[in-house]
Every structure is written in structure tokens, then in C-alpha cells.
Design an enzyme around this catalytic site. Structure first.
Site, PDB file in Angstrom:
ATOM      1  N   THR A 235       0.833  -1.218   0.000  1.00  0.00           N
ATOM      2  CA  THR A 235       0.000   0.000   0.000  1.00  0.00           C
ATOM      3  C   THR A 235       0.863   1.261   0.000  1.00  0.00           C
ATOM      4  OG1 THR A 235      -1.692  -1.188   1.240  1.00  0.00           O
ATOM      5  CG2 THR A 235      -1.834   1.202   1.253  1.00  0.00           C
TER       6      THR A 235
ATOM      7  N   GLY B 189       2.954  -2.752   8.563  1.00  0.00           N
ATOM      8  CA  GLY B 189       3.229  -2.953   9.981  1.00  0.00           C
ATOM      9  C   GLY B 189       4.711  -3.200  10.223  1.00  0.00           C
TER      10      GLY B 189
ATOM     11  N   GLU C 143      -6.192  -5.870   4.100  1.00  0.00           N
ATOM     12  CA  GLU C 143      -6.227  -7.076   3.271  1.00  0.00           C
ATOM     13  C   GLU C 143      -7.366  -7.047   2.268  1.00  0.00           C
ATOM     14  OE1 GLU C 143      -3.320  -8.856   4.355  1.00  0.00           O
ATOM     15  OE2 GLU C 143      -3.607  -8.936   2.204  1.00  0.00           O
TER      16      GLU C 143
HETATM   17  C1  LIG Z   1      -6.732  -9.129  14.700  1.00  0.00           C
HETATM   18  C2  LIG Z   1      -5.642  -9.085  13.688  1.00  0.00           C
HETATM   19  C3  LIG Z   1      -4.652 -10.187  13.885  1.00  0.00           C
HETATM   20  C4  LIG Z   1      -4.096 -10.795  12.881  1.00  0.00           C
HETATM   21  C5  LIG Z   1      -4.487 -10.487  11.500  1.00  0.00           C
HETATM   22  C6  LIG Z   1      -3.572 -11.205  10.604  1.00  0.00           C
HETATM   23  C7  LIG Z   1      -2.885 -10.590   9.744  1.00  0.00           C
HETATM   24  C8  LIG Z   1      -2.987  -9.145   9.451  1.00  0.00           C
HETATM   25  C9  LIG Z   1      -1.943  -8.880   8.530  1.00  0.00           C
HETATM   26  C10 LIG Z   1      -1.802  -7.802   7.817  1.00  0.00           C
HETATM   27  C11 LIG Z   1      -2.517  -6.545   7.929  1.00  0.00           C
HETATM   28  C12 LIG Z   1      -2.976  -6.087   6.600  1.00  0.00           C
HETATM   29  C13 LIG Z   1      -1.956  -6.174   5.482  1.00  0.00           C
HETATM   30  C14 LIG Z   1      -2.455  -5.541   4.231  1.00  0.00           C
HETATM   31  O1  LIG Z   1      -3.447  -4.882   4.210  1.00  0.00           O
HETATM   32  S1  LIG Z   1      -1.513  -5.889   2.839  1.00  0.00           S
HETATM   33  C15 LIG Z   1      -2.287  -4.980   1.533  1.00  0.00           C
HETATM   34  C16 LIG Z   1      -3.633  -5.565   1.167  1.00  0.00           C
HETATM   35  N1  LIG Z   1      -4.132  -4.917  -0.013  1.00  0.00           N
HETATM   36  C17 LIG Z   1      -5.136  -5.414  -0.747  1.00  0.00           C
HETATM   37  O2  LIG Z   1      -5.748  -6.399  -0.417  1.00  0.00           O
HETATM   38  C18 LIG Z   1      -5.432  -4.670  -2.033  1.00  0.00           C
HETATM   39  C19 LIG Z   1      -6.786  -5.073  -2.588  1.00  0.00           C
HETATM   40  N2  LIG Z   1      -6.812  -4.895  -4.034  1.00  0.00           N
HETATM   41  C20 LIG Z   1      -6.700  -6.006  -4.884  1.00  0.00           C
HETATM   42  O3  LIG Z   1      -6.593  -7.137  -4.503  1.00  0.00           O
HETATM   43  C21 LIG Z   1      -6.765  -5.695  -6.362  1.00  0.00           C
HETATM   44  O4  LIG Z   1      -6.418  -4.380  -6.605  1.00  0.00           O
HETATM   45  C22 LIG Z   1      -8.169  -5.937  -6.949  1.00  0.00           C
HETATM   46  C23 LIG Z   1      -9.205  -5.204  -6.143  1.00  0.00           C
HETATM   47  C24 LIG Z   1      -8.417  -7.406  -6.926  1.00  0.00           C
HETATM   48  C25 LIG Z   1      -8.257  -5.409  -8.355  1.00  0.00           C
HETATM   49  O5  LIG Z   1      -7.122  -5.886  -9.030  1.00  0.00           O
HETATM   50  P1  LIG Z   1      -7.064  -5.723 -10.601  1.00  0.00           P
HETATM   51  O6  LIG Z   1      -5.734  -6.105 -11.057  1.00  0.00           O
HETATM   52  O7  LIG Z   1      -7.552  -4.358 -10.954  1.00  0.00           O
HETATM   53  O8  LIG Z   1      -8.022  -6.837 -11.063  1.00  0.00           O
HETATM   54  P2  LIG Z   1      -9.471  -6.791 -11.643  1.00  0.00           P
HETATM   55  O9  LIG Z   1      -9.429  -6.096 -12.966  1.00  0.00           O
HETATM   56  O10 LIG Z   1     -10.458  -6.332 -10.630  1.00  0.00           O
HETATM   57  O11 LIG Z   1      -9.647  -8.350 -11.859  1.00  0.00           O
HETATM   58  C26 LIG Z   1      -8.839  -9.006 -12.865  1.00  0.00           C
HETATM   59  C27 LIG Z   1      -9.015 -10.473 -12.672  1.00  0.00           C
HETATM   60  O12 LIG Z   1      -8.092 -10.933 -11.672  1.00  0.00           O
HETATM   61  C28 LIG Z   1      -8.770 -11.711 -10.720  1.00  0.00           C
HETATM   62  N3  LIG Z   1      -8.095 -11.538  -9.434  1.00  0.00           N
HETATM   63  C29 LIG Z   1      -7.923 -10.372  -8.777  1.00  0.00           C
HETATM   64  N4  LIG Z   1      -7.239 -10.596  -7.629  1.00  0.00           N
HETATM   65  C30 LIG Z   1      -6.995 -11.933  -7.590  1.00  0.00           C
HETATM   66  C31 LIG Z   1      -6.348 -12.775  -6.641  1.00  0.00           C
HETATM   67  N5  LIG Z   1      -5.813 -12.305  -5.507  1.00  0.00           N
HETATM   68  N6  LIG Z   1      -6.259 -14.096  -6.917  1.00  0.00           N
HETATM   69  C32 LIG Z   1      -6.807 -14.579  -8.056  1.00  0.00           C
HETATM   70  N7  LIG Z   1      -7.459 -13.854  -9.001  1.00  0.00           N
HETATM   71  C33 LIG Z   1      -7.541 -12.526  -8.744  1.00  0.00           C
HETATM   72  C34 LIG Z   1     -10.162 -11.160 -10.705  1.00  0.00           C
HETATM   73  O13 LIG Z   1     -11.065 -12.114 -10.186  1.00  0.00           O
HETATM   74  C35 LIG Z   1     -10.385 -10.886 -12.170  1.00  0.00           C
HETATM   75  O14 LIG Z   1     -10.714 -12.083 -12.796  1.00  0.00           O
HETATM   76  P3  LIG Z   1     -11.826 -12.039 -13.977  1.00  0.00           P
HETATM   77  O15 LIG Z   1     -11.878 -13.448 -14.446  1.00  0.00           O
HETATM   78  O16 LIG Z   1     -13.075 -11.559 -13.304  1.00  0.00           O
HETATM   79  O17 LIG Z   1     -11.324 -11.037 -14.988  1.00  0.00           O
HETATM   80  C1  LIG Z   2      -4.639  -1.637  10.510  1.00  0.00           C
HETATM   81  C2  LIG Z   2      -4.144  -1.657   9.089  1.00  0.00           C
HETATM   82  C3  LIG Z   2      -2.976  -2.339   8.785  1.00  0.00           C
HETATM   83  C4  LIG Z   2      -2.492  -2.346   7.479  1.00  0.00           C
HETATM   84  N1  LIG Z   2      -1.325  -3.009   7.212  1.00  0.00           N
HETATM   85  C5  LIG Z   2      -0.830  -2.985   5.942  1.00  0.00           C
HETATM   86  C6  LIG Z   2       0.404  -3.634   5.650  1.00  0.00           C
HETATM   87  O1  LIG Z   2       1.030  -4.201   6.532  1.00  0.00           O
HETATM   88  N2  LIG Z   2       0.874  -3.602   4.378  1.00  0.00           N
HETATM   89  C7  LIG Z   2       0.195  -2.966   3.372  1.00  0.00           C
HETATM   90  O2  LIG Z   2       0.659  -2.968   2.231  1.00  0.00           O
HETATM   91  N3  LIG Z   2      -1.005  -2.347   3.624  1.00  0.00           N
HETATM   92  C8  LIG Z   2      -1.514  -2.333   4.876  1.00  0.00           C
HETATM   93  N4  LIG Z   2      -2.713  -1.712   5.145  1.00  0.00           N
HETATM   94  C9  LIG Z   2      -3.370  -0.935   4.089  1.00  0.00           C
HETATM   95  C10 LIG Z   2      -4.630  -1.599   3.599  1.00  0.00           C
HETATM   96  O3  LIG Z   2      -4.330  -2.741   2.859  1.00  0.00           O
HETATM   97  C11 LIG Z   2      -5.425  -0.572   2.777  1.00  0.00           C
HETATM   98  O4  LIG Z   2      -5.854   0.430   3.651  1.00  0.00           O
HETATM   99  C12 LIG Z   2      -6.616  -1.226   2.077  1.00  0.00           C
HETATM  100  O5  LIG Z   2      -6.141  -2.043   1.033  1.00  0.00           O
HETATM  101  C13 LIG Z   2      -7.610  -0.197   1.514  1.00  0.00           C
HETATM  102  O6  LIG Z   2      -6.958   0.692   0.625  1.00  0.00           O
HETATM  103  P1  LIG Z   2      -7.069   2.283   0.893  1.00  0.00           P
HETATM  104  O7  LIG Z   2      -6.709   2.541   2.291  1.00  0.00           O
HETATM  105  O8  LIG Z   2      -6.296   2.946  -0.184  1.00  0.00           O
HETATM  106  O9  LIG Z   2      -8.608   2.595   0.743  1.00  0.00           O
HETATM  107  P2  LIG Z   2      -9.349   2.977  -0.657  1.00  0.00           P
HETATM  108  O10 LIG Z   2      -9.156   1.913  -1.649  1.00  0.00           O
HETATM  109  O11 LIG Z   2      -8.997   4.359  -1.016  1.00  0.00           O
HETATM  110  O12 LIG Z   2     -10.878   2.905  -0.149  1.00  0.00           O
HETATM  111  C14 LIG Z   2     -11.591   4.066   0.250  1.00  0.00           C
HETATM  112  C15 LIG Z   2     -13.041   3.902  -0.194  1.00  0.00           C
HETATM  113  O13 LIG Z   2     -13.061   3.810  -1.625  1.00  0.00           O
HETATM  114  C16 LIG Z   2     -13.854   2.700  -2.028  1.00  0.00           C
HETATM  115  N5  LIG Z   2     -13.330   2.095  -3.264  1.00  0.00           N
HETATM  116  C17 LIG Z   2     -12.027   1.978  -3.629  1.00  0.00           C
HETATM  117  N6  LIG Z   2     -11.927   1.331  -4.804  1.00  0.00           N
HETATM  118  C18 LIG Z   2     -13.181   1.031  -5.191  1.00  0.00           C
HETATM  119  C19 LIG Z   2     -13.746   0.348  -6.308  1.00  0.00           C
HETATM  120  N7  LIG Z   2     -12.983  -0.151  -7.295  1.00  0.00           N
HETATM  121  N8  LIG Z   2     -15.092   0.200  -6.360  1.00  0.00           N
HETATM  122  C20 LIG Z   2     -15.877   0.692  -5.362  1.00  0.00           C
HETATM  123  N9  LIG Z   2     -15.403   1.354  -4.289  1.00  0.00           N
HETATM  124  C21 LIG Z   2     -14.082   1.524  -4.200  1.00  0.00           C
HETATM  125  C22 LIG Z   2     -13.696   1.712  -0.886  1.00  0.00           C
HETATM  126  O14 LIG Z   2     -14.819   0.808  -0.862  1.00  0.00           O
HETATM  127  C23 LIG Z   2     -13.687   2.627   0.344  1.00  0.00           C
HETATM  128  O15 LIG Z   2     -15.028   2.892   0.734  1.00  0.00           O
HETATM  129  C24 LIG Z   2      -3.210  -1.665   6.459  1.00  0.00           C
HETATM  130  C25 LIG Z   2      -4.390  -0.985   6.767  1.00  0.00           C
HETATM  131  C26 LIG Z   2      -4.865  -0.982   8.069  1.00  0.00           C
HETATM  132  C27 LIG Z   2      -6.131  -0.245   8.393  1.00  0.00           C
END
Ligand SMILES: CC/C=C\C/C=C\C/C=C\CCCC(=O)SCCNC(=O)CCNC(=O)[C@H](O)C(C)(C)COP(=O)(O)OP(=O)(O)OC[C@H]1O[C@@H](n2cnc3c(N)ncnc32)[C@H](O)[C@@H]1OP(=O)(O)O
Ligand SMILES: Cc1cc2nc3c(=O)[nH]c(=O)nc-3n(C[C@H](O)[C@H](O)[C@H](O)COP(=O)(O)OP(=O)(O)OC[C@H]3O[C@@H](n4cnc5c(N)ncnc54)[C@H](O)[C@@H]3O)c2cc1C
Length: 652
Positions: A154, A193, A436
């Protein structure tokens, strides 16, 4: 003080004594067998016996810096106590399952740890994205803490839209290096993190270029701090992003690059490669790079089970010891657990925690199967896994946040005290709605798969197993109030919503809207269809898994588990009664719940349904006993925390 302890234990003990099922049997069932219960307890007892894990003062009285330093201190103790957690006698699935249950103890100390990402994503991304040589080299260092890492994807400007990430990695064939840059402020990594002060390495997801062409988003292992001085490397800028709603000791940070050079072999090359001359060899599926996110989404179901389970344990025990009001003159104040409204608030939390556990183990099985298939190039089931992981992560985290807050509210003023631990649990659980994969975005991902499946059904094609019900065109026969009957109703609702989305998309494109605009105009309906699908999965998996997995359990234990399945199913029938009774576009059906036939366009006599869902005294005793006997969370695990929170709360 003795008098107070006696009153509290007396009520708790009275509830526990009413328990009709075999606690040890059900504990082993949830753990996956006696051997796992023993392993879990050993691990938990080791953790809870460590005096050094006790805060000298409540951490809410510490400064931001002191809380971080205290968290580092505890993280070191935890690692020294639990070691690398590896138990070579277990299979990968068993290890995952034990980790889910065992986090009941280590979660309290690990989820708020500056090492959370090191344990949860850093190791996994090397496992999933590194080639054999890279795995061999890095995993050893990771497991013995020679290096500390995080997952840096991110950025300040992009979290959801991965393809929009702005950190660049340009390949220089002359020196066989990548040059990393953050061209704009929005390109700074933001959130990871441990990034602020703790991690000295990280996996960076960067927009990669070679021979003047884009190679998409690729993962890189990058050392960001000097291992001796812990100072940032040349061309690396690091810092803390500041205070948050929760996780204030996870040390989330920011990271910027300025012409930072790394060797070619730091690109993780399991799926895609860049050769020495700069030739790019793309992955068989660009989404394999997103594999670690799927892994965490699956694990989040278990995290939600644990987190909600902890909250509902605290709230139910409180409800057993808290006496309030006098509905019957000349009688003692009743336990608030005797108020049906209190049961209605709490028992769904007990049922949901079990439902999430069961669904998590079910999804882990699919995850491990698909991971094995991917290893031999079989991508057939990746889309199904992605769709399930997205909608179940979103639905369980959204529900868990609501139910944890409800647990807090169910404890009245004392629930608002930090000493109850409920506000902190809420702050952590609500974050899962965002991290996530933000929940709306995740639900829309599953909606893509549902729309595709709906179109395949219309063309008479087979669809993935979890969506096969979309092809069931049978008219809905009269319902009974059985779980299977209600699950069938939810399948009809989801099928109806998917059909309505297809009709809406068609209508918008017929009116000249682009496919993207038609999608956006239909997106609220698409989210609802995805949620309905997730409800079908959660309800049907809970029931089907219980049918199979409880065959060897004693009668009383099976009874209380099926009471949870029934409560969970009827609760959601009540919550979504509007959907269940509305004629769907593809089928209309008459509904008879609690033996009262109601036409689908008629009004719902909710009282009769509500009476069915209200916990009867026996069920209340059973279900309340489930928690109060310590079953939801092994009472051996929490005596200190719960006792401390109960006794430190204002006395009655
Ligand atoms: C209490 C807490 C204690 C412990 C918790 C444990 C752990 C916590 C750990 C970490 C904290 C958080 C860490 C993070 O947040 S890391 C960052 C996380 N970020 C995200 O998740 C970003 C989300 N965004 C996406 O995944 C992608 O941008 C997207 C929304 C999926 C869009 O991607 P894009 O390339 O634009 O794809 P699309 O055009 O929407 O789709 C194309 C095609 O690809 C398929 N697809 C997409 N993603 C996947 C995948 N992961 N695997 C397989 N296939 C995938 C999608 O279905 C589509 O397929 P079609 O057939 O429909 O075309
Ligand atoms: C506690 C915490 C820990 C984290 N740890 C990590 C980490 O370790 N590593 C890391 O890489 N990231 C980490 N993240 C980041 C996290 O993965 C992002 O915050 C998350 O993926 C959402 O992205 P954003 O913050 O840019 O929100 P945005 O994507 O900007 O979302 C804001 C709003 O826009 C809307 N939106 C965005 N895109 C669309 C769409 N295509 N269609 C409709 N609505 C849409 C969403 O629904 C939401 O309401 C962490 C976040 C938190 C809160």
C-alpha cells in the site's frame, strides 16, 4: 475482596455446573483432536506463565513511544518462548489449524506486536513468491529472526488499486541491478506494519520496468535498515504514520526510495523473471503475485473467530455475574443473562464464532488444495478460491465488528472501560474491514465471479461448486423451519439477486451505458448479491460440516452444536426476512416458517419466527454453558484476563 470474589465465582460456577455436554470433548473437537488441545494448551500455558508479559502499568497510561518499546520487549519474550512456532510433526494444514486456535493466546500478544507482519505476511510472501533458491536463502533467516520484515504494498495514494502503485523498479542491465524510486509523495509506501522502526527488510511491491517496457507489479526483497546500526540504508526514507484507532503498537510506517539500488536476484522470481539482459518472462497468471493476500484473507476468518470468541466470552461471563433490576418484587436481582434481550445480543456471537471457525477450516482445506494445484501449473480453482476468500473475509469481518461492539454494549458502562478489553478488541477487529482488501472492493470481486457464473448458467454451462445452486431452477416448495429449508431460501435469494444484477447490467448497456458505467450503476446491487452468496456459504458450510464432523460426538455435545447452527440460521433468517419474503425475479415461493404459511408478498408475523429463534431455557443453559464452561475459549487460557477485568471493574 474475598466476599466479592466469592459472589463472582458463585454465579459463574452455577452456570458452569448447568453445562450438559462434555467440555473436553467439544474443546478437542474445535482443536481438531486431543493431541492439538494438548499442544495448544502447552503453548498457551507457556505464554501465560510468563510474568514479563504483564504490563507494569496499563498501556493506556503510557506514551506512544513507551507503548512501542513495551511491545518490542514483549515481542522478544514471545519469540524466545514460542520460538519459530514450527512443529515438524504436523502437516501444513494441521499447523495452520493449530495456529488459528493457538492465536487465542498468542493473538493477544502477537496481533498487537511490531512483529505481526513478520509472522503473518513476510514469511508467507517469500514462500509464495520466491524461487527455490530464494526460499532456501531467506526463510532460514526469517525463521530464526536474523532479519525482521514486513509487506510493503500500500502507498499513500493507492491501497485498493494495486495496478496503480507508483513505486518504480527499473532494471539496469549494465550493473544487473534494479533502481527503486518513489517518484511522488503518493508513491511512498504507507501503512506496512513494523515499517517505522522495527523491520530491517521488506517485500516491496513495485511497478517494474525493463528494456523501456512495463512488466507490471512485481515483488522485491529490499533491505531498508543497517543490521548493526538499524539506521535507514542510503536512498531509503522511513518513519511512523502516527496514532490510529487501534494496533498502536504494530509500528505502521512509511517508506520512500531515492535511486536505491538492489541486485537483480532481489526480485522474487517464482512466478515472473527478469533475466540478466533484461528480458522479462511473465507469470502464467499475473494474479499469482497476489497470492499472499489470498492467504491472509483466508486466515482472517480464523482471526475473526478468535477475536469475536474472546469478546463474547468476556461479555457472557459478565452477563452471568452482573445482577441488575428487579422485575419480580421481593425477589433478588436476576443475572442479566436471564434477560432474553441479553441472550439475543450475545448468543449470536457464540454461534458466529463457531461458524467462522468451521468455515475457516473448510476454506483452509480449499486453499491448501489450490496451492498444491498451482504448484503444478493447474489454475482451474484459483478463481473459486479468490471469490470465496473475498466475500467470506468481507462478511465475517463486517459481522464480527458489529457483534464485538454489541458485546461491549451488552456490558453497559463497564464495557466502555479499557480494563474490559472490549474497546481494544473492537479497535482491532474493525480494522479487518479495511486491511487485506477493503470490504466493498472484496465483495465486488466476488460479484464479478457471480455475474460470470450467472451468465454461464443462462447458457447451460457448468459453474464452480460454491455457485452451483445458481443453476437450481426448481420452484421453492413450502418451507419448513428446518435449517436446510432456510439455507435453500437463502440460495434462492442469492440467485434472485444475481439475476437482478444481470438484468440491471443489461438494461444499462441497452440504454447506451458503457460496461464500466453499467457496472458502477449496478454496484450496490452487486455488493448485496455478493453478501447473499457469502451468507449461503456460511450457513450451508456450518450445517454440512456439523452434519459430518459431529458423528462421533456424544449426544449432548451434538445437541449444543446443532443449537448453535439453528440459532445462527434463524438469526439470519430474521435479519434478512425482507429478502426471504420478497418475490425474486426468477422464482416466487410461499414461505412457511414456524408452521405458519405466509405468502411471499404477505407481511411477516415476525413474532412467531422470533419465538422460534428465542433461546429456550434448556438451550440457554446449553449455549450459555458453552461459554461459561470455558468452551468457546478454554477457561484455562483466560482466568487472569477475565478475572482481572472483572475484579478491576467497579464493584457491584
Ligand atoms: C486481529 C488481527 C490479527 C491478525 C491479523 C492477521 C494478519 C494481518 C496482517 C496484515 C494486515 C494487513 C496487510 C495488508 O493490508 S496488505 C495490503 C492488502 N491490499 C489489498 O488487499 C489490495 C486489494 N486490491 C486487490 O486485490 C486488487 O487491486 C483488486 C481489487 C483485486 C483489483 O485488481 P485488478 O488487477 O484491478 O483486477 P481486476 O481487474 O479487478 O480483476 C482481474 C481479474 O483478476 C482476478 N483476481 C484479482 N485478484 C486476484 C487474486 N488475488 N487471486 C486470483 N485472481 C484474482 C479477478 O477475479 C479478475 O478475474 P476475472 O476473471 O473476473 O477477470
Ligand atoms: C490496521 C491496518 C494495517 C495495514 N497493514 C498494511 C500492511 O502491513 N501492508 C500494506 O501494504 N497495507 C496495509 N494496510 C493498508 C490496507 O491494505 C489498505 O488500507 C486497504 O487495502 C484499503 O486501501 P485504501 O486505504 O487505499 O482505501 P481505498 O481503496 O482508497 O478505499 C476508500 C473507499 O473507496 C472505495 N473504493 C475503492 N476502490 C473502489 C472500487 N474499485 N469500487 C468501489 N469502491 C471503491 C472503498 O470501498 C472505500 O469505501 C493496512 C491498513 C490498516 C487499516
Amino acid at each position: 475482596m474475598d466476599a466479592v470474589n466469592k459472589v463472582i465465582n458463585e454465579d459463574l460456577q452455577k452456570e458452569r455446573d448447568k453445562c450438559k455436554f462434555n467440555v473436553a470433548e467439544l474443546t478437542a473437537f474445535l482443536d481438531g483432536g486431543d493431541k492439538f488441545t494438548q499442544k495448544r494448551r502447552e503453548k498457551e500455558n507457556r505464554v501465560f506463565s510468563i510474568q514479563g508479559l504483564r504490563d507494569a502499568v496499563p498501556d493506556e497510561y503510557m506514551s506512544h513511544k513507551e507503548r512501542y518499546e513495551n511491545a518490542v520487549r514483549k515481542a522478544v519474550i514471545m519469540h524466545q518462548t514460542l520460538g519459530t512456532l514450527e512443529d515438524k510433526t504436523l502437516t501444513e494444514y494441521e499447523t495452520a489449524r493449530l495456529a488459528l486456535r493457538a492465536t487465542t493466546s498468542s493473538a493477544i500478544f502477537k496481533e498487537n506486536s511490531p512483529l505481526m507482519l513478520h509472522y503473518s505476511m513476510f514469511a508467507n510472501v517469500i514462500e509464495g513468491q520466491g524461487d527455490e533458491k530464494q526460499r532456501e536463502y531467506w526463510l532460514k533467516k526469517i525463521n530464526n529472526m536474523e532479519i525482521i520484515g514486513t509487506y510493503a504494498q500500500t502507498e499513500l495514494g493507492h491501497g485498493t488499486f494495486i495496478r496503480g502503485l507508483e513505486t518504480t523498479a527499473e532494471y539496469d542491465p549494465k550493473t544487473e541491478e534494479f533502481v527503486l524510486n518513489s517518484p511522488k509523495l503518493t508513491a511512498y509506501k504507507w501503512w506496512p506494519g513494523g515499517l517505522a522502526h522495527t523491520a530491517n527488510h521488506c517485500v516491496v511491491m513495485a511497478h517494474t520496468y525493463s528494456q523501456g517496457k512495463s512488466c507490471g507489479i512485481q515483488p522485491f526483497m529490499v533491505q531498508i535498515r543497517d543490521l548493526e546500526t538499524n539506521m535507514p540504508m542510503k536512498g531509503v526514507k522511513l518513519g511512523e504514520i502516527g496514532a490510529k484507532l487501534g494496533f498502536n503498537t504494530v509500528n505502521n510506517g512509511f517508506l520512500g526510495f531515492e535511486n536505491h539500488r538492489i541486485p537483480r536476484d532481489r526480485m522474487l522470481m517464482k512466478n515472473s523473471q527478469i533475466l540478466k539482459d533484461g528480458t522479462f518472462i511473465s507469470s502464467p497468471n499475473s494474479k499469482l503475485t497476489y497470492g499472499t493476500m489470498v492467504y491472509i484473507r483466508v486466515s482472517i476468518l480464523g482471526t475473526m473467530a478468535n477475536t469475536l470468541g474472546r469478546a463474547v466470552t468476556i461479555a457472557t461471563r459478565y452477563a452471568a455475574v452482573r445482577r441488575q433490576s428487579q422485575p419480580k418484587p421481593n425477589e433478588p436481582e436476576p443475572q442479566i443473562l436471564d434477560y432474553v434481550t441479553q441472550q439475543h445480543k450475545l448468543f449470536i456471537g457464540i454461534a458466529s464464532s463457531h461458524a467462522y471457525y468451521i468455515s475457516c477450516f473448510w476454506l483452509w482445506t480449499l486453499y491448501h488444495r489450490v496451492t498444491k494445484e498451482l504448484a503444478v501449473g493447474n489454475m482451474d480453482n484459483l478463481a473459486e478460491l479468490h471469490a470465496l476468500a473475498c466475500c467470506l473475509k468481507a462478511t465475517t469481518s463486517a459481522d464480527a465488528a458489529v457483534l464485538v461492539e454489541r458485546c461491549r454494549l451488552a456490558c453497559g458502562g463497564h464495557g466502555y472501560m479499557l480494563s474490559s478489553n472490549l474497546p481494544q478488541i473492537y479497535a482491532n477487529v474493525t480494522a479487518a474491514n479495511t486491511y487485506e482488501g477493503e470490504n466493498t472492493v472484496m465483495l465486488l470481486q466476488t460479484a464479478r465471479a457471480l455475474v460470470k457464473a450467472g451468465m454461464q448458467v443462462a447458457q447451460g454451462q457448468k459453474v464452480s461448486p460454491s455457485m452451483a445452486y445458481l443453476a437450481d431452477q426448481s420452484k421453492m416448495a413450502k418451507w419448513d423451519s428446518s435449517v436446510d429449508g432456510i439455507v435453500k431460501g437463502f440460495q434462492k435469494v442469492a440467485a434472485g439477486k444475481v439475476a437482478a444484477c444481470l438484468a440491471s447490467l443489461q438494461r444499462h448497456t441497452n440504454n447506451g451505458q458503457s460496461a464500466e458505467d453499467a457496472w458502477n450503476l449496478t454496484s450496490v446491487q452487486l455488493v448485496a448479491a455478493s453478501e447473499a452468496h457469502a451468507r449461503v456459504i456460511l450457513l450451508s458450510v456450518f450445517k454440512s460440516e456439523m452434519d459430518v464432523q459431529t458423528l462421533t460426538l456424544s449426544g449432548e455435545t451434538r445437541t449444543v452444536l446443532f443449537q448453535l447452527v439453528q440459532l445462527y440460521t434463524i438469526y439470519w433468517a430474521l435479519e434478512k426476512v425482507g429478502d426471504l419474503l420478497l418475490p425474486t425475479t426468477t422464482t416466487t415461493y410461499s414461505v412457511s416458517i414456524c408452521d405458519t404459511a405466509m405468502r411471499c408478498d404477505g407481511w411477516m408475523d415476525e413474532t412467531s419466527l422470533f419465538e422460534k429463534s428465542t433461546i429456550q431455557t434448556s438451550a440457554r443453559t446449553g449455549i450459555a454453558g458453552l461459554v461459561l464452561s470455558g468452551l468457546v475459549y478454554d477457561s484455562a487460557v483466560y482466568p487472569e484476563l477475565v478475572h482481572q477485568s472483572l475484579t478491576s471493574w467497579p464493584l457491584q
